[in-house]
Each structure stands twice: as structure tokens, then as C-alpha cells.
Design an enzyme around this catalytic site. Structure first.
Site, PDB file in Angstrom:
ATOM      1  CG  ASN A  62      87.246   6.904 110.504  1.00 58.39           C
ATOM      2  OD1 ASN A  62      87.488   6.975 111.713  1.00 58.39           O
ATOM      3  ND2 ASN A  62      86.702   5.838 109.953  1.00 58.39           N
ATOM      4  CD  GLU A 126      89.879   4.883 116.167  1.00 51.53           C
ATOM      5  OE1 GLU A 126      89.041   4.245 116.797  1.00 51.53           O
ATOM      6  OE2 GLU A 126      89.697   5.268 114.997  1.00 51.53           O
ATOM      7  CD1 TRP A 216      80.382  -2.010 109.933  1.00 47.82           C
ATOM      8  CD2 TRP A 216      80.073  -1.325 107.822  1.00 47.82           C
ATOM      9  NE1 TRP A 216      81.152  -0.892 109.740  1.00 47.82           N
ATOM     10  CE2 TRP A 216      80.994  -0.450 108.458  1.00 47.82           C
ATOM     11  CE3 TRP A 216      79.742  -1.088 106.494  1.00 47.82           C
ATOM     12  CZ2 TRP A 216      81.566   0.640 107.795  1.00 47.82           C
ATOM     13  CZ3 TRP A 216      80.314  -0.005 105.838  1.00 47.82           C
ATOM     14  CH2 TRP A 216      81.211   0.844 106.495  1.00 47.82           C
ATOM     15  NE  ARG A 247      84.034  -1.978 110.946  1.00 50.66           N
ATOM     16  CZ  ARG A 247      85.025  -1.772 110.081  1.00 50.66           C
ATOM     17  NH1 ARG A 247      85.948  -2.698 109.893  1.00 50.66           N
ATOM     18  NH2 ARG A 247      85.123  -0.632 109.421  1.00 50.66           N
ATOM     19  CG  ASP A 349      84.992   1.959 119.994  1.00 50.94           C
ATOM     20  OD1 ASP A 349      84.979   3.032 119.375  1.00 50.94           O
ATOM     21  OD2 ASP A 349      85.352   0.874 119.500  1.00 50.94           O
ATOM     22  CG  HIS A 386      84.127   3.379 105.282  1.00 49.64           C
ATOM     23  ND1 HIS A 386      85.178   2.529 105.454  1.00 49.64           N
ATOM     24  CD2 HIS A 386      83.682   3.685 106.526  1.00 49.64           C
ATOM     25  CE1 HIS A 386      85.375   2.335 106.760  1.00 49.64           C
ATOM     26  NE2 HIS A 386      84.478   3.025 107.441  1.00 49.64           N
ATOM     27  CB  SER A 433      81.666  11.256 109.082  1.00 46.66           C
ATOM     28  OG  SER A 433      82.769  11.463 109.938  1.00 46.66           O
TER      29      SER A 433
HETATM   30  C1  LIG Z   1      78.903   1.424 109.989  1.00 48.09           C
HETATM   31  C2  LIG Z   1      79.654   2.625 109.563  1.00 48.09           C
HETATM   32  C3  LIG Z   1      80.658   3.111 110.355  1.00 48.09           C
HETATM   33  C4  LIG Z   1      81.341   4.248 110.002  1.00 48.09           C
HETATM   34  N1  LIG Z   1      82.296   4.726 110.842  1.00 48.09           N
HETATM   35  C5  LIG Z   1      82.866   5.905 110.587  1.00 48.09           C
HETATM   36  C6  LIG Z   1      83.766   6.483 111.538  1.00 48.09           C
HETATM   37  O1  LIG Z   1      84.031   5.905 112.583  1.00 48.09           O
HETATM   38  N2  LIG Z   1      84.258   7.705 111.243  1.00 48.09           N
HETATM   39  C7  LIG Z   1      83.966   8.384 110.103  1.00 48.09           C
HETATM   40  O2  LIG Z   1      84.437   9.503 109.916  1.00 48.09           O
HETATM   41  N3  LIG Z   1      83.143   7.840 109.177  1.00 48.09           N
HETATM   42  C8  LIG Z   1      82.586   6.629 109.392  1.00 48.09           C
HETATM   43  N4  LIG Z   1      81.717   6.092 108.481  1.00 48.09           N
HETATM   44  C9  LIG Z   1      81.542   6.740 107.168  1.00 48.09           C
HETATM   45  C10 LIG Z   1      80.483   7.833 107.127  1.00 48.09           C
HETATM   46  O3  LIG Z   1      79.358   7.461 107.846  1.00 48.09           O
HETATM   47  C11 LIG Z   1      80.128   8.103 105.662  1.00 48.09           C
HETATM   48  O4  LIG Z   1      81.331   8.351 104.976  1.00 48.09           O
HETATM   49  C12 LIG Z   1      79.217   9.306 105.460  1.00 48.09           C
HETATM   50  O5  LIG Z   1      78.057   9.189 106.247  1.00 48.09           O
HETATM   51  C13 LIG Z   1      78.847   9.454 103.982  1.00 48.09           C
HETATM   52  O6  LIG Z   1      78.062  10.593 103.820  1.00 48.09           O
HETATM   53  P1  LIG Z   1      76.886  10.654 102.740  1.00 48.09           P
HETATM   54  O7  LIG Z   1      76.215  11.973 102.904  1.00 48.09           O
HETATM   55  O8  LIG Z   1      77.396  10.276 101.413  1.00 48.09           O
HETATM   56  O9  LIG Z   1      75.865   9.498 103.176  1.00 48.09           O
HETATM   57  P2  LIG Z   1      74.951   9.430 104.469  1.00 48.09           P
HETATM   58  O10 LIG Z   1      75.530  10.206 105.583  1.00 48.09           O
HETATM   59  O11 LIG Z   1      74.669   7.998 104.689  1.00 48.09           O
HETATM   60  O12 LIG Z   1      73.610  10.179 104.020  1.00 48.09           O
HETATM   61  C14 LIG Z   1      72.734   9.696 103.043  1.00 48.09           C
HETATM   62  C15 LIG Z   1      71.471  10.534 103.106  1.00 48.09           C
HETATM   63  O13 LIG Z   1      70.636  10.269 101.982  1.00 48.09           O
HETATM   64  C16 LIG Z   1      69.306  10.087 102.426  1.00 48.09           C
HETATM   65  N5  LIG Z   1      68.638   9.268 101.411  1.00 48.09           N
HETATM   66  C17 LIG Z   1      68.933   8.002 101.021  1.00 48.09           C
HETATM   67  N6  LIG Z   1      68.106   7.632 100.041  1.00 48.09           N
HETATM   68  C18 LIG Z   1      67.276   8.677  99.786  1.00 48.09           C
HETATM   69  C19 LIG Z   1      66.203   8.898  98.885  1.00 48.09           C
HETATM   70  N7  LIG Z   1      65.823   7.970  98.015  1.00 48.09           N
HETATM   71  N8  LIG Z   1      65.571  10.093  98.907  1.00 48.09           N
HETATM   72  C20 LIG Z   1      65.948  11.078  99.783  1.00 48.09           C
HETATM   73  N9  LIG Z   1      66.964  10.905 100.660  1.00 48.09           N
HETATM   74  C21 LIG Z   1      67.617   9.733 100.653  1.00 48.09           C
HETATM   75  C22 LIG Z   1      69.463   9.429 103.792  1.00 48.09           C
HETATM   76  O14 LIG Z   1      68.284   9.527 104.563  1.00 48.09           O
HETATM   77  C23 LIG Z   1      70.615  10.268 104.347  1.00 48.09           C
HETATM   78  O15 LIG Z   1      70.131  11.484 104.831  1.00 48.09           O
HETATM   79  C24 LIG Z   1      81.028   4.913 108.800  1.00 48.09           C
HETATM   80  C25 LIG Z   1      80.033   4.412 107.965  1.00 48.09           C
HETATM   81  C26 LIG Z   1      79.349   3.272 108.333  1.00 48.09           C
HETATM   82  C27 LIG Z   1      78.269   2.743 107.438  1.00 48.09           C
END
Ligand SMILES: Cc1cc2nc3c(=O)[nH]c(=O)nc-3n(C[C@H](O)[C@H](O)[C@H](O)COP(=O)(O)OP(=O)(O)OC[C@H]3O[C@@H](n4cnc5c(N)ncnc54)[C@H](O)[C@@H]3O)c2cc1C
Length: 624
Positions: A62, A126, A216, A247, A349, A386, A433
Site C-alpha cells: 500500500n 492499484e 478484519w 469491508r 484478491d 494503517h 506493510s
Molecule cells: C487486514 C489487514 C489488511 C491489510 N492490508 C494491507 C495491504 O493490502 N497492503 C499493505 O501494505 N498493508 C496492509 N495492511 C497493513 C500491514 O499489515 C501493517 O501495516 C503491518 O503489518 C504493520 O507492521 P507491524 O510490524 O507493526 O505489525 P505486524 O506485522 O502485525 O507484526 C506484529 C508482530 O508482533 C508479534 N507480537 C505481538 N505481540 C507480541 C508479544 N506479546 N510478544 C512477542 N511478539 C509479539 C506478532 O507475532 C508479530 O510478529 C493490512 C493490515 C491488516 C490488519
């Protein structure tokens, strides 16, 4: 707990989490660590290959700015985020991510992620910022690079991080437990990078009963980042900025490809297009309501007004969009071919990222080229990466941040040595992501620098560790001591099981803090009642009981959710205006009030006094 082994790990940098931000942090930290003789350790509650929000895969990246092709500039991205967040954004942080995010995407491609290309070899977009991918293995590809960079000896999977360790005003590590073995972990570190995602199931989900678990946001992120940073005493920001995605109903399938790629319309049951019929409503939310694109919360709001007026359900007009594109393909044969192609793209998708939606379509005989599908506003989530913005208040980069936003190391929270990225860092929405991965890299580079410049290992108080161990494992003891008092393991006068506890939390949030049942609306009195009930829930959290390690994790997940909930309620209560209708509505302050509230709402829980403080921080624009 005599049969629980304590495992001590001493490291320089501890990365908590194994998701997108943590994987970015891992590759960058590994690079700088080698040059500086620094030890880096990563801990994930699950297996990195399929952990976090990207576990199931994604169908689009995204955030891609496209700087090398002159498509957009970082300034363009800042303007886009500022507009979508109704003016409330840390422009320095958004800019900092935007200038690095493309290189993350190029790394993904190098590691083997299939990004769609057109006949000229250019990425298929997209929308303006989004790239289409074959993303069912997105997380596996990204995790593999992180694992190769750090080495499995430095990675602890299936270890749940609970609490921070502190040495005065400095972070000193973290404690947690294995969700598979009787092991209590003590990680001692010079710096900690928090990247444990956002939070789901704080609010009662639409899917209850037999559908429980469908949401979601994937159910395994429980507010660990918010809890950890709050308990360390960090200043937090934008805790009121929840995200409500609209959604496909019940399966929560993505709508991005339909709106952006297939140019589908959403209409109410009577065929009315709320984006057209309710256009005048946008004037009330100027200047954002009149800007382009219309902020996500306002698009939600217009659809919600239809629902409140009894015009539901709302439909995504898949049949109309597919027929329109197919018929523009040329003769009948070409149209048929195009139809097949679109049909398979529509299914893919879902299969790339929300398989359950494809199953629901199949189970309910939906043929998207023939029949429209219901869409609906989901329950609220906390996902600062997000379209939400909640997270810790972190320092900006020296070359971009105004002095009010800079305190030494990029992405360091207000607690010395504690860095945050992805959902853990606030006020820098729309990193998604790719931006979360890029922010993980930015934060890790700064965290390694911190370790190099702060060589002394912080002190960890042994008595405090023992106290935490006793507290964290207490739910197991409580269950053992009291289980015989009742014939049903879930009902007992002396304890509460985590599922029941979660239901209680969700009921409070749903009814008082603008959940689905309250039609996303609240007021001062409802919020004050929520705080009263949350106070009692907090008292009862000491009676949480666990039958096994898995339930022990569930206990702590729900305690973490409860803290996320309290930060949220306090922040909504403090902000006396409605800024994001469509996410929540303050019925007692139904208008936006730029004069008094074009500010960040920050909060802090003081570990010394146990008291909450709320304050305003200024919005300082760096992009005209
Ligand atoms: C349904 C959905 C759809 C999405 N669609 C898109 C898209 O189409 N394109 C896009 O680019 N982005 C999309 N995103 C956004 C993207 O997924 C997030 O922005 C991104 O994953 C955030 O990264 P993060 O590392 O902060 O969290 P995450 O990737 O969620 O990682 C969190 C990590 O912390 C770990 N964790 C959690 N609690 C603990 C704990 N207590 N102890 C140890 N480890 C822990 C988890 O296991 C995981 O490894 C979407 C998100 C969602 C929810």
C-alpha cells in the site's frame, strides 16, 4: 513456580516482535551490528514466517512513492496522509518513512516477491500509492530475509513478551514466557525496539458466537506494543485514533481492488450512491471534507448515515463494475475473455490475503460478476500503521524534525533506549506493510547507534524480576489452587477465565466507547462510566486464571487489551470535539473545532505514581 526454568539472555539490542517492522529492523540492525560488534536478539510470540497482520498474505503493497520514476514526491505523500487524518499527523515522521519506503519495496523484489508488471515492465498500480502483488507468501519472503540476516541463534519464536524492565528512566530489557515450554525469559538489553503490532478484540466484534475469531484485524495482535510502552512510562499519542475499515461483510475481504482497480461503486439497498447523494455533508468537515481523496473516515460516515436512516444494506456493486470493464474490451469474444480475467483477479484478491472471504463467497453462491456483495463498517481496531494513528510519541529525524519533536535518536520514545516502529509508533499513519518495514529499518539503525554511544549495560533488579515472574505466572497457580471448587473449569467463584474477561472488556467498549452497538457514538458521561467499569475490570484482572500455557498467553493478551482500552477512552474523553466522524462521534461535541483541537492528544501513565496524565502537543507543519 518451581518447575519453571528462568532463562536469561543478555544482548545489546532486543527487537520485540517479528512482523513487518521487526523484519525491517532485523535486516538493518544485522548490517550495522556487524560493523559495530553489537549483539541483536529478536523475540516473536509466534513463528515469524506467518506472524503478525501479514500472516495470511496481502494482495497489494500500500505504500510505494515511486521517487526513482518521478511519479510522486515525499511532500505529496505527506499531503495525502495529512488530508486523510483530518490534519492530525507528524509530518516529519511520515516524510522520513516516505523517503525510504521505495528501497524496502525494491528489496522485496530482490528477495523474490512477485510484484505485478505491465507489458512495459512497470509496476502495476492499484491506486496512486499501491502496487499489486502475488502476495500469499509475502510474510514468508520478508521473514526469510530477516532470519538469514540475524541467524536463528539470535531469534526466539513462540515467546510472549509481557513487561518492560527499567533501570531508572532507561529501558533495561523485557520479560516474557514461552507459550510451548515451562520457561520464563529475562532479556537484558541496552536498547529495546518495540514492534509488537496493534490491537484487535478490544471492542466486541460483529462476528460473535459461532463466528468468533473472525475480524478484519488478525486476532493475534492484542495491544502488546501499547501495553509495553505505557508500562515503561512512555508518552503516547493519538490513542483516540482508532480505525474502522469498511469491508465485505462477515468475511472482511479487502475492498481496495474493487474501488481503486475495478472502479466499483457502493450503493445502498435502494440503489442510491451515498458518495453522490450526501456530498453536501462533506462541507461540514472542510477543509478535509472538500479535499481529495475524501478521508476514509468521512467516506465511512456518509455510508453510516444511510444505515442510520434505514437504507441498508450497503452493497459493493461488483457485477456492475465487472460488466462495465468487460464490455469496454471490444467485441463479444474479447468481452468474454476479459470477464474471465476479471473474475479470476477478484477471487485471487481474496485468496492472497483473506481466504475466509473466498470461502464465504463460495459457501453463499456469490458470483461477483452476477451479484453485488454486502459491505459494512467493522468494529474499531488500533493499527497506527494503517489508517489509525495510535502509538508511542517518538523523536523525529534530526534533519526534518522541529525541535519540539526531536530528542536525540530517530524513533526513540520518551523512555531512554526504547525505540518504536510500525504500529508501535504513533502519529505516522499510512505506512502499511512496506512503510512499517522501512520504519523498522530507520529505528534499528538509530537503536544500534544508541547502543554504540551508551555502552554500559543497564542494571536489572533481581528482586523486581522475581516479583514479575510471580505476577506473570500467577494465573496458573490460581487455577491449580481453585479448580476443584467447581465442576466447570470456566466457572469458579475464585477466578475468571480470559475469555470471559475479554467478553466483559468488549461489552464495556462496545456500549460506552462508541462500538458497533452504540452506532459508533459516545459522550462524556458514557466515557466516564466506561472508565469506572474499566477500573473494576482492572481489579478483577488479578483473578485471571489459566489452565495451561496457551491460556496464560490469553490472560496477558487481555490485560494488554484492557490497557489499550483505557488509553483510548481517556483520549476520546479528553478531545472535546468530533474530528473523525465515521471512526467515532462525540454526540456532546458534534463538530470539528480546529481552534482548540488541531493538536495531538497525548497521554502517559506514570510507573512511579500509577497516575494518568493527558496533554496537548502542537501540530507543526513542515510541508506547505
Ligand atoms: C487486514 C489487514 C489488511 C491489510 N492490508 C494491507 C495491504 O493490502 N497492503 C499493505 O501494505 N498493508 C496492509 N495492511 C497493513 C500491514 O499489515 C501493517 O501495516 C503491518 O503489518 C504493520 O507492521 P507491524 O510490524 O507493526 O505489525 P505486524 O506485522 O502485525 O507484526 C506484529 C508482530 O508482533 C508479534 N507480537 C505481538 N505481540 C507480541 C508479544 N506479546 N510478544 C512477542 N511478539 C509479539 C506478532 O507475532 C508479530 O510478529 C493490512 C493490515 C491488516 C490488519
Amino acid at each position: 513456580m518451581a518447575d519453571f526454568q528462568t532463562v536469561e539472555v543478555t544482548t545489546d539490542l532486543l527487537i520485540c516482535g517479528g512482523g513487518m517492522a521487526a523484519c525491517g529492523a532485523a535486516i538493518e540492525a544485522a548490517y550495522w551490528a556487524k560493523k559495530n560488534n553489537i549483539k541483536v536478539t529478536l523475540v516473536d510470540k509466534a513463528a515469524m514466517d506467518r506472524s503478525g497482520a501479514v500472516a495470511m498474505g496481502l494482495s497489494a503493497i500500500n505504500q510505494y512513492v515511486g521517487i526513482r520514476d518521478g511519479e510522486n514526491t515525499c511532500e505529496d505523500y505527506v499531503k495525502y496522509v495529512r488530508q486523510d487524518l483530518m490534519g492530525i499527523t507528524r509530518e516529519d515522521l511520515v516524510y522520513s518513512i516516505a523517503r525510504h519506503v521505495d528501497s524496502t519495496v525494491h528489496l522485496y523484489e530482490k528477495w523474490g516477491l512477485p510484484i505485478w508488471k505491465d507489458e512495459k515492465g512497470n509496476y502495476v498500480h492499484e491506486g496512486r500509492w499501491q502496487l499489486m502483488i502475488n502476495g500469499e507468501s509475502y510474510k514468508v519472503v520478508v521473514a526469510e530475509a530477516a532470519k538469514n540476516a540475524l541467524g536463528m541463534d539470535n531469534i526466539y519464536e513462540r515467546v510472549f513478551i509481557v513487561e518492560p524492565l527499567l533501570d531508572g528512566d532507561r529501558i533495561a530489557g523485557a520479560v516474557g514466557f514461552s507459550v510451548r515450554e515451562n520457561k520464563f525469559y529475562v532479556f537484558k538489553a541496552k536498547a529495546v525496539l518495540v514492534a509488537m503490532g496493534g490491537a484487535v478484540h478490544v471492542f466486541r466484534p460483529r462476528s460473535v458466537g459461532e463466528g468468533l475469531g473472525r475480524a478484519w484485524y488478525p486476532p493475534w495482535n492484542s495491544g502488546s506494543s501499547a501495553y509495553f510502552t505505557l508500562k515503561a512510562g512512555a508518552e503516547m499519542t493519538c490513542q483516540e485514533v482508532r480505525f474502522i475499515p469498511v469491508r465485505f461483510k462477515d468475511g472482511y475481504g479487502p475492498v481496495g481492488a474493487w474501488f481503486l482497480l475495478f472502479k466499483a461503486r457502493a450503493t445502498n439497498a435502494f440503489g442510491g450512491d451515498y458518495m453522490v447523494e450526501r456530498k453536501d455533508e462533506l462541507n461540514k468537515w472542510a477543509p478535509y471534507g472538500l479535499g481529495k481523496p475524501v478521508p476514509a473516515n468521512l467516506r465511512n460516515w456518509l455510508g453510516m448515515l444511510d444505515i442510520f436512516e434505514g437504507k441498508g444494506p450497503i452493497y459493493m456493486r461488483t457485477e456492475e463494475a465487472i460488466q462495465k470493464i468487460a464490455s469496454s474490451a471490444g467485441d463479444e469474444k474479447a468481452a468474454k475473455k476479459k470477464l474471465k480475467e476479471l473474475e479470476s483477479e477478484a477471487w485471487e484478491d481474496f485468496l492472497d490475503m483473506t481466504i475466509s472471504q473466498a470461502i464465504l463467497w463460495a459457501a453463499t453462491n456469490v458470483q461477483p460478476e452476477e451479484k453485488a456483495s454486502e459491505i459494512a463498517a467493522a468494529e474499531p481496531y488500533f493499527i497506527g500503521s494503517h489508517s489509525g494513528a495510535s502509538g508511542a510519541w517518538v523523536s523525529g529525524p534530526e534533519d526534518l524534525a522541529p525541535k519540539e519533536y526531536f530528542w536525540g535518536y530517530t524513533n526513540m520514545a520518551t523512555v531512554k533506549g526504547m525505540f518504536c516502529a510500525g504500529d508501535a509508533s504513533g502519529a505516522s499513519s499510512h505506512k502499511f506493510s512496506s512503510g512499517s518495514h522501512a520504519e523498522g529499518r530507520i529505528a534499528a539503525k538509530a537503536a544500534v547507534k544508541f547502543c554504540v554511544e551508551n555502552k554500559d549495560q543497564p542494571k536489572v533488579d533481581g528482586a523486581k524480576v522475581e516479583e514479575l515472574k510471580k505476577k506473570i505466572l500467577n494465573p496458573l497457580e490460581l487455577f491449580e489452587a481453585n479448580k476443584k471448587l467447581s465442576s466447570d473449569p470456566n466457572i469458579n467463584p475464585n477466578f475468571i477465565k480470559p475469555k470471559m474477561f475479554m467478553f466483559r472488556l468488549q461489552k464495556i467498549m462496545d456500549e460506552y466507547s462508541a462500538g458497533v452497538v452504540a452506532q459508533f457514538s459516545t459522550n462524556k458521561y458514557l466515557l466516564e462510566r466506561a472508565l469506572e467499569l474499566l477500573g473494576m475490570l482492572r481489579e478483577d484482572s488479578e483473578k485471571l486464571a489459566a489452565e495451561d500455557l496457551h491460556e496464560l498467553m490469553r490472560c496477558w493478551e487481555n490485560v494488554q487489551r484492557m490497557w489499550q482500552a483505557e488509553a483510548h477512552v481517556r483520549s476520546i474523553h479528553f478531545r472535546e470535539e468530533t474530528r473523525w466522524p465515521g471512526y467515532y462521534f462525540r454526540a456532546d461535541y458534534p463538530k470539528m473545532d480546529d481552534k482548540n483541537w488541531k493538536v495531538f492528544v497525548n497521554c502517559k501513565w506514570d510507573p512511579k505514581t500509577g497516575k494518568w496524565e493527558m496533554y496537548k502537543r502542537p501540530i507543526i507543519s513542515i510541508v506547505a
